[in-house]
Design a protein around this motif. Structure first.
Motif, short mmCIF file in Angstrom:
data_model
loop_
_atom_site.label_atom_id
_atom_site.label_comp_id
_atom_site.label_asym_id
_atom_site.label_seq_id
_atom_site.Cartn_x
_atom_site.Cartn_y
_atom_site.Cartn_z
N PRO A 139 -15.72 -18.04 -11.67
CA PRO A 139 -14.86 -18.73 -12.35
C PRO A 139 -14.01 -17.84 -13.01
CG PRO A 139 -16.97 -18.73 -13.41
CD PRO A 139 -17.20 -18.06 -12.23
N PRO A 140 -12.85 -18.35 -13.92
CA PRO A 140 -12.21 -17.74 -14.73
C PRO A 140 -12.96 -17.13 -15.85
CG PRO A 140 -10.96 -19.53 -14.29
CD PRO A 140 -12.18 -19.61 -13.53
N ARG A 141 -13.00 -15.87 -16.08
CA ARG A 141 -13.89 -15.04 -17.11
C ARG A 141 -15.10 -14.67 -16.69
NH1 ARG A 141 -13.08 -16.21 -23.32
NH2 ARG A 141 -13.45 -14.08 -23.24
N GLY A 142 -15.54 -14.89 -15.22
CA GLY A 142 -16.74 -14.59 -14.44
C GLY A 142 -16.70 -13.05 -14.62
N ARG A 143 -17.88 -12.51 -14.48
CA ARG A 143 -18.03 -11.00 -14.56
C ARG A 143 -18.50 -10.31 -13.31
NH1 ARG A 143 -19.39 -14.43 -17.94
NH2 ARG A 143 -21.28 -14.01 -18.37
N PHE A 144 -18.16 -9.32 -12.87
CA PHE A 144 -18.46 -8.50 -11.79
C PHE A 144 -19.02 -7.18 -12.42
CE2 PHE A 144 -17.23 -5.75 -8.09
CZ PHE A 144 -18.31 -5.82 -7.21
N ALA A 145 -20.45 -6.89 -12.43
CA ALA A 145 -21.11 -5.94 -12.81
C ALA A 145 -21.60 -4.89 -11.79
CB ALA A 145 -22.33 -6.29 -13.70
N ALA A 183 -7.39 -8.00 -6.83
CA ALA A 183 -8.29 -9.15 -6.56
C ALA A 183 -8.46 -10.15 -7.80
CB ALA A 183 -9.80 -8.50 -6.24
N GLY A 184 -7.57 -9.74 -8.76
CA GLY A 184 -7.73 -10.65 -10.08
C GLY A 184 -8.97 -10.05 -11.03
N LEU A 185 -9.40 -9.05 -10.87
CA LEU A 185 -10.91 -8.50 -11.59
C LEU A 185 -10.32 -7.27 -12.51
CD1 LEU A 185 -13.06 -8.49 -8.61
CD2 LEU A 185 -13.21 -10.35 -10.52
N LEU A 244 -19.59 -0.19 -14.27
CA LEU A 244 -18.36 -1.01 -14.59
C LEU A 244 -18.52 -2.55 -14.78
CD1 LEU A 244 -17.46 1.12 -11.94
CD2 LEU A 244 -15.34 0.59 -12.91
N VAL A 245 -17.96 -3.06 -15.50
CA VAL A 245 -17.96 -4.68 -15.61
C VAL A 245 -16.33 -5.05 -15.71
CG1 VAL A 245 -18.42 -6.50 -16.98
CG2 VAL A 245 -20.19 -4.59 -16.94
N ALA A 246 -16.23 -5.75 -14.81
CA ALA A 246 -14.88 -6.50 -14.54
C ALA A 246 -14.75 -8.01 -14.95
CB ALA A 246 -14.25 -6.16 -13.35
N GLU A 247 -13.59 -8.43 -15.30
CA GLU A 247 -13.77 -9.96 -15.64
C GLU A 247 -12.49 -10.65 -14.73
OE1 GLU A 247 -14.32 -11.70 -19.74
OE2 GLU A 247 -12.14 -12.12 -19.34
N ARG A 248 -13.14 -11.81 -14.29
CA ARG A 248 -11.89 -12.36 -13.51
C ARG A 248 -10.81 -12.86 -14.31
NH1 ARG A 248 -12.19 -17.69 -9.60
NH2 ARG A 248 -9.63 -17.80 -9.03
N SER A 249 -9.69 -12.77 -13.87
CA SER A 249 -8.37 -13.35 -14.81
C SER A 249 -8.32 -14.81 -14.46
CB SER A 249 -7.24 -12.58 -14.62
OG SER A 249 -6.84 -12.82 -13.15
N SER A 250 -7.83 -15.42 -15.53
CA SER A 250 -7.56 -16.98 -15.36
C SER A 250 -6.31 -17.27 -14.58
CB SER A 250 -7.34 -17.44 -16.62
OG SER A 250 -6.30 -17.13 -17.40
#
Length: 250
Positions: A139-145, A183-185, A244-250
């Motif tokens: 979801p928006p603000r979800g994280r990919f670690a 990808a929006g991350l 790395l930690v990336a966050e999905r943009s809204s």
């Protein structure tokens, strides 16, 4: 010297891995990452009670069980190896972990607060379909670690020299950052852990050498050759290891 009890090859391999890491840093991982680094990634990704976590290419589940036990998250691990998934389920015991056999991409249906990918980005020749699938599961603000093996593509000679070279696909850091943005991350945090992973690779190389007779000549030969290459790559800067930690943009 590493002590390996008179057990079968699988148990001898596990004992050798455990002996390669400092006390408290081995949690059943099959790679160079330490328990402290797994914990740091979980903290940076804000994994806590009730966080919905999807762990891609989870293997035998050591890090997944460690994270679930440490954070009380809701955890699903997927891997395309049925034997590894069976072992992961055995390891989980009474922990609220779920493990499934699945090749990725695609990802399991549903939305997750955090997607993990530990020590296996290297196995994907084309990162784009994976990153698109990860972004779609968050979801928006979800994280990919994730962990990343950053480096230029292997030469033909390097690929031929590396056992299982068809699964070794490093990528330049700049390329990965661009693909994540596409990808929006957006990467919000990263740390270089190359030196620590070189130390881990050297420790594993020593442990496998000392346990070679118990592990078996074919398996130990493969492990020794692979880890010699990794020690050289990490020591010489051929590959960098990053958290790395990336966050999905809204």
């Amino acid at each position: 010297m590493t002590r390996v009890d008179a057990v079968g090859p699988r148990a001898a391999l596990e004992q050798a891995r455990a002996a390669a890491f400092p006390p408290g840093e081995f949690v059943g991982q099959e790679s160079f990452i330490t328990a402290g680094e797994i914990r740091e990634l979980a903290e940076r990704a804000a994994i806590g009670p009730g966080t919905r976590v999807l762990d891609l290419c989870c293997g035998i589940g050591g890090p997944g069980c460690f994270i679930t036990r440490s954070t009380d998250c809701t955890y699903l691990g997927v891997d395309d190896n049925p034997s590894a998934v069976r072992t992961a389920r055995e390891r989980a015991g009474g922990l609220p972990c779920e493990f499934r056999v699945q090749r990725v991409p695609p990802l399991p249906r549903g939305s997750f607060d955090v997607v993990l990918l530990l020590e296996t980005m290297l196995a994907f020749p084309d990162k784009r379909p994976l990153l698109d699938a990860v972004a779609g599961a968050l979801p928006p603000r979800g994280r990919f670690a994730l962990t990343l093996e950053a480096g230029s593509p292997l030469t033909d000679a390097e690929r031929a020299a590396m056992p299982g070279g068809e699964t070794v696909w490093p990528v330049p850091l700049e390329t990965m950052l661009a693909e994540l943005r596409r990808a929006g991350l957006a990467v919000g945090w990263w740390r270089d852990v190359t030196e620590g992973h070189r130390t881990a690779a050297e420790g594993l190389l020593r442990a496998y050498r000392e346990a070679a007779s118990a592990i078996g000549p074919e398996a130990s030969g493969h492990l020794l050759h692979t880890h010699r290459i990794w020690v050289d790559w990490l020591a010489g800067g051929r590959v960098r290891k990053l958290l790395l930690v990336a966050e999905r943009s809204s």
